[in-house]
Write an enzyme that holds these catalytic residues in place. Structure first.
Site, short mmCIF file in Angstrom:
data_model
loop_
_atom_site.label_atom_id
_atom_site.label_comp_id
_atom_site.label_asym_id
_atom_site.label_seq_id
_atom_site.Cartn_x
_atom_site.Cartn_y
_atom_site.Cartn_z
N ASP A 179 111.18 49.16 -24.66
CA ASP A 179 110.53 50.53 -24.99
C ASP A 179 111.38 50.85 -26.30
OD1 ASP A 179 108.84 52.61 -23.81
OD2 ASP A 179 110.45 53.82 -24.32
N LYS A 228 110.78 52.73 -14.76
CA LYS A 228 111.24 53.05 -16.09
C LYS A 228 112.76 52.90 -15.99
CE LYS A 228 109.74 53.37 -20.29
NZ LYS A 228 108.24 52.86 -20.75
#
Ligand code: NDP
Ligand code: 2IT
Length: 450
Positions: free
Chosen positions: A165, A125
């Site tokens: 995201d 991430k």
């Protein structure tokens, strides 16, 4: 003290300030003990101590110049968490709340989610504390370019493949892709969620929201129930929430709420998805604009929410789809949902329920699809984009959507069967965690101490 508990206690000492990271680790590790007891190899190989530490954290400065000519400084990160089963894969979040603890929580979750998809992708991430809100198109472009001038050294189509995201959608991916290409001369599938004009996949935009609905359908079918004719509460008003609402209509259900960081829309007649897209994707406006455009829809600002509570969850519904952000649904919200007859929760966002809310759903025995299973359709379809890029192909919408549907069914069955194997039928939290963990842990053992 159990092996899992020892590792949690140790982490609490070391990373006391990374609260959401500790919460995510606790949520996973507290369910793994039965698998750890069943096979001593995990403790012997110190798999938990290893899996909680990212393989690599890249942290960098991002400098850019705003429209007024002022220099702006943001912090950029990429947490390359685990590459045991494939190249690092996971989204980028641009939001002022981003810090290393948030990205470690998201990266840690991503390891198990990606494993559950059954595809060869490791966990990662990244992101920045950059706030896209209120920025001009040029400022967003300059920031994305500046961010990529550092990130490009660390990623690649077979190394690490970021995606979107919160705060990162097609527009941002496009600007980052352009800069990557300019810096490396390489036209490759280094990011997913790309525009269809340069290697994007049909159905990737829709995938996370659609997938969360497919997951709910699987859970309900197993219980002899259906979404057809049912009212559903959806939170969020971004990518995941929008396509969750769209798919709910396809299956004959009615989404009656959406929300953003400033307030909630409630309309018992159903959310108008076309207006939602216009307001959020085109105008990038607040939901007050939606209320202007749709007579009959009521808008409740966050300031009017009950103390510490999310008003979305006070709307009676058969199924709830939290699709905004972490910890948006607490114990009191869970109790309200259950009291109002909610029978199904499918998590589109990452870790939207607090640990005690999760336990309340499990205790009540409702169909509960934890994030790493229910929202895995997004990253799974990203991997389908990677497959198409590697094969220089573009598949039809129906092909990709069909594969997405199959993957969500497989994730449900894997989690459900694993829960049964460990004597806790219906506990998809335990089932998803153990199923996701075992594949990665076994791969780590087979690859040796690295
Ligand atoms: P978007 O940026 O498209 O939308 C996010 C939405 O959530 C916006 O409506 C935003 O409101 C709202 N929101 C964000 N932060 C908060 C907050 N602190 N409080 C209340 N509302 C908030 O993001 P996505 O739809 O892509 O992501 C939503 C969730 O789904 C995240 O948890 C993400 O990690 C997860 N997810 C996303 C995937 C994807 O493919 N995009 C895949 C799997 C999971 P506002 O506009 O006012 O900020
Ligand atoms: O949380 C997630 O799974 C995502 N934001 C999607 C990641 C991806 O690589 O598509």
């Amino acid at each position: 003290m159990s092996y899992a508990q020892k590792v949690i206690e140790d982490l609490k000492q070391r990373y006391a300030h990374e609260t959401v990271f500790l919460q995510a680790v606790q949520e996973v590790l507290s369910t793994l003990q039965p698998a750890l007891d069943k096979d001593a190899k995990y403790e012997k190989n110190k798999i938990l101590e290893r899996i909680v530490e990212p393989e690599r954290i890249i942290s960098f400065r991002v400098e850019w110049v705003d429209d007024k000519g002022e220099i702006q400084i943001n912090r950029g990160y990429r947490v390359q968490y685990n590459s045991a089963i494939g190249p690092y894969k996971g989204g980028l979040r641009f939001h002022p709340s981003v810090n290393l603890g948030v990205l470690k929580f998201l990266g840690f979750e991503q390891i198990f989610k990606n494993s559950l998809t059954g595809l060869a992708i490791g966990g990662a991430k990244g992101g920045s504390d950059f706030d896209p809100k209120g920025k001009s198109e040029n400022e967003v472009m300059r920031f994305c370019q500046a961010f990529m001038t550092e990130l490009y050294r660390h990623i690649g189509a077979t190394i690490d493949v970021p995606a979107g995201d919160i705060g990162v959608g097609g527009r941002e991916v496009g600007y980052m892709y352009g800069m990557y290409k300019r810096l490396t001369k390489s036209y490759e599938g280094v990011l997913t969620g790309k525009n269809l004009l340069f290697g994007g996949s049909l159905a990737r935009t829709e995938a996370t929201g659609y997938g969360a609905v497919y997951f709910a359908q699987n859970m309900l079918e197993d219980r002899g129930e259906t979404l057809e004719g049912k009212k559903c509460a959806v939170s969020g008003a971004g990518n995941v929430a929008t396509y969750c609402c769209e798919k709910l209509y396809h299956v004959g259900a009615t989404p009656v709420t959406v929300s953003d960081s400033r307030g909630m829309i409630h309309d018992d007649k159903g959310i108008n998805v076309e207006v939602l897209k216009q307001v959020k994707e085109v105008e990038r406006a607040s939901l007050t604009r939606y209320a202007e455009l749709v007579p009959g829809a009521t808008y409740t600002p966050v300031s009017a929410y009950p103390q510490g509570r999310n008003a979305v969850w006070s709307v009676p519904c058969f199924a709830a789809f939290p699709c905004a952000t972490q910890n948006e649904l607490n114990l009191a919200d869970a109790e309200t949902l259950l009291k109002n007859g909610c029978k199904c929760v499918s998590e589109g966002a990452n870790m939207p329920s607090t640990l005690d809310a999760t336990n309340a759903f499990l205790k009540a025995g409702v169909a509960y699809g934890p994030a790493k299973a229910a929202n895995a359709g997004g990253v799974a379809t990203s991997q389908l984009e990677m497959q198409q890029n590697a094969g220089m192909q573009s598949w039809t919408f129906e092909t990709v959507d069909g594969k997405l549907k199959d993957i969500m069914g497989n994730i449900f069955r894997n989690a459900s069967e694993t829960a049964k194997e460990f004597g806790q039928p219906g506990n998809l939290v335990l089932g998803a965690n153990i199923a996701g963990f075992r594949k990665v842990a076994d791969a780590m053992i087979a690859q040796g101490v690295l």
